[in-house]
Design an enzyme around this catalytic site. Structure first.
Site, PDB file in Angstrom:
ATOM      1  N   ASP A   1      -2.243  -1.558  10.039  1.00  0.00           N
ATOM      2  CA  ASP A   1      -2.316  -1.631   8.573  1.00  0.00           C
ATOM      3  C   ASP A   1      -2.816  -2.983   8.064  1.00  0.00           C
ATOM      4  OD1 ASP A   1      -1.226   0.910   8.433  1.00  0.00           O
ATOM      5  OD2 ASP A   1       0.811   0.210   7.988  1.00  0.00           O
TER       6      ASP A   1
ATOM      7  N   LYS B   1       0.843  -1.205   0.000  1.00  0.00           N
ATOM      8  CA  LYS B   1       0.000   0.000   0.000  1.00  0.00           C
ATOM      9  C   LYS B   1       0.867   1.240   0.000  1.00  0.00           C
ATOM     10  CE  LYS B   1       0.941   1.297   4.417  1.00  0.00           C
ATOM     11  NZ  LYS B   1       1.724   2.487   4.765  1.00  0.00           N
TER      12      LYS B   1
HETATM   13  O1  C5P Z   1      -0.149  -0.924  14.540  1.00  0.00           O
HETATM   14  P1  C5P Z   1       1.288  -1.231  14.288  1.00  0.00           P
HETATM   15  O2  C5P Z   1       1.782  -2.367  15.126  1.00  0.00           O
HETATM   16  O3  C5P Z   1       1.618  -1.399  12.847  1.00  0.00           O
HETATM   17  O4  C5P Z   1       2.078   0.060  14.764  1.00  0.00           O
HETATM   18  C1  C5P Z   1       3.464   0.049  14.915  1.00  0.00           C
HETATM   19  C2  C5P Z   1       3.879   1.260  15.731  1.00  0.00           C
HETATM   20  O5  C5P Z   1       3.634   2.455  14.971  1.00  0.00           O
HETATM   21  C3  C5P Z   1       3.103   1.457  17.022  1.00  0.00           C
HETATM   22  O6  C5P Z   1       3.686   0.750  18.076  1.00  0.00           O
HETATM   23  C4  C5P Z   1       3.204   2.953  17.217  1.00  0.00           C
HETATM   24  O7  C5P Z   1       4.468   3.313  17.737  1.00  0.00           O
HETATM   25  C5  C5P Z   1       3.151   3.490  15.811  1.00  0.00           C
HETATM   26  N1  C5P Z   1       1.788   3.856  15.384  1.00  0.00           N
HETATM   27  C6  C5P Z   1       1.193   4.984  15.943  1.00  0.00           C
HETATM   28  N2  C5P Z   1      -0.058   5.354  15.535  1.00  0.00           N
HETATM   29  C7  C5P Z   1      -0.724   4.648  14.597  1.00  0.00           C
HETATM   30  C8  C5P Z   1      -0.132   3.504  14.009  1.00  0.00           C
HETATM   31  C9  C5P Z   1       1.136   3.143  14.434  1.00  0.00           C
HETATM   32  O8  C5P Z   1       1.782   5.649  16.789  1.00  0.00           O
HETATM   33  N3  C5P Z   1      -1.929   5.045  14.218  1.00  0.00           N
END
Ligand code: C5P
Length: 319
Positions: A155, A28
């Site tokens: 994601d 993406k």
């Molecule tokens: O959701 P995911 O595990 O992919 O997110 C990885 C990291 O990215 C989270 O631990 C956070 O630090 C950051 N993140 C965030 N806000 C979001 C998505 C991700 O701060 N909306």
């Protein structure tokens, strides 16, 4: 949610003859990534627009005595091959949901840049979930699959759905968007990835340094852009070029200053607009047509990839 009707058709299914199931899943790009302040749980509220692009990983699930994971392709040696891998966690979560042991061998064939800001790890998780669901004959509800995806990462739900979608919450709450044509992109893949948490943390630091604060309540709430939705619906790359926004771009360039040169090089080569993809370091260039995309890729060199959008979400290709 059903897959966006605007996505290109899912590929035909070939027969495996071995009992193994292979799922193809797209990368993406966020054509809008509006980032709100840091929440109490450490995440950031988003108003993002995901667009699935035609760069794909493939995940094969085959019967095994226990959960095993292997990987091949560019950057595969940087992927953890244990229970911490998001694809392995997806298989374990699905098995737990049905009271099963995750007896599966997962094999990832990587083509999506690793740690590149194109959600490759999330894509592999969505693909593993779908492949295991088919392998184990579970036929899990779409809503349940999406809920497992959301638990795995912000994601992951979009990788299952594909097409284009507005993502709110931390990105996991999806509203499909209509796409009225094909958009031609070039992606400049950088050497070495960027850590998503590190880029969000840098965004917070830059906001504090700017004096505005970085917390939810201190940063304006992220909002959707109706002009962007119209540009997608009209299939108009010129209109879309005027709407591209990534609030993480300044942070990614701060951590990797060379990205500024890459963005400028693609624009000089004929891109309508350029932006860092997600948390980077991949740079994305929107071209007016396929020929110009090919020309931009040639100018940027061998690390540049051409891809069309929208692409369909995770789909079984061999079963
Ligand atoms: O959701 P995911 O595990 O992919 O997110 C990885 C990291 O990215 C989270 O631990 C956070 O630090 C950051 N993140 C965030 N806000 C979001 C998505 C991700 O701060 N909306």
């Amino acid at each position: 949610m059903s897959p966006s009707e605007s996505a290109a058709p899912a590929p035909a299914i070939r027969r495996s003859g071995t009992g193994a199931v292979t799922v193809r899943v797209p990368a993406k790009v966020n054509v809008r990534l509006a980032v709100g302040g840091r929440r109490a749980d450490g995440f950031h509220d988003l108003a993002t627009v995901f667009l699935a692009v035609g760069l794909y990983d493939e995940v094969t699930a085959a019967p095994a005595d226990e959960l095993r994971i292997t990987a091949e392709g560019p950057g595969a040696d940087a992927i953890p091959l244990d229970a911490t891998n998001l694809a392995a966690r997806a298989a374990a979560a699905l098995a737990a949901r049905h009271g099963l042991e995750p007896r599966v061998g997962l094999h990832l064939v990587k083509d999506i840049p690793v740690a590149g800001g194109m959600a490759g790890g999330s894509a592999d998780a969505a693909a593993a979930l779908l492949a295991c669901d088919r392998l184990w004959g579970l036929d899990t509800d779409r809503a349940d699959l999406l809920a497992i995806c959301a638990d795995l990462g912000s994601d992951v739900p979009f990788a299952l759905v594909g097409g284009a979608a507005l993502g709110t919450g931390r990105g996991e709450v999806l509203t499909p968007l209509e796409v009225g044509g094909t958009f031609h992109w070039v992606f400049a893949v950088a050497d070495g990835g960027l850590s998503t948490p590190a880029v969000y943390a840098e965004c917070d630091r830059l906001r504090r340094e700017g004096g505005g604060g970085d917390l939810a309540g201190e940063v304006p709430d992220p909002v959707a852009d109706p002009e962007l939705a119209a540009a997608l619906r009209d299939g108009d790359p010129y209109a879309l070029a005027g709407c591209l926004v990534n609030d993480l771009q300044e942070a990614a360039v701060s951590l990797r200053p060379g990205l500024a040169d890459t963005l400028a090089a693609g624009t000089r080569a004929g891109a309508l607009a350029a932006l860092v993809s997600g948390s980077g370091p991949t740079c994305a260039f929107l071209a007016p047509d396929a020929d110009t995309a090919a020309k931009i890729a040639t100018t940027l060199g061998p690390a540049a990839r051409v891809a069309a959008a929208p692409a369909p979400g995770a789909a079984v290709v061999v079963a």
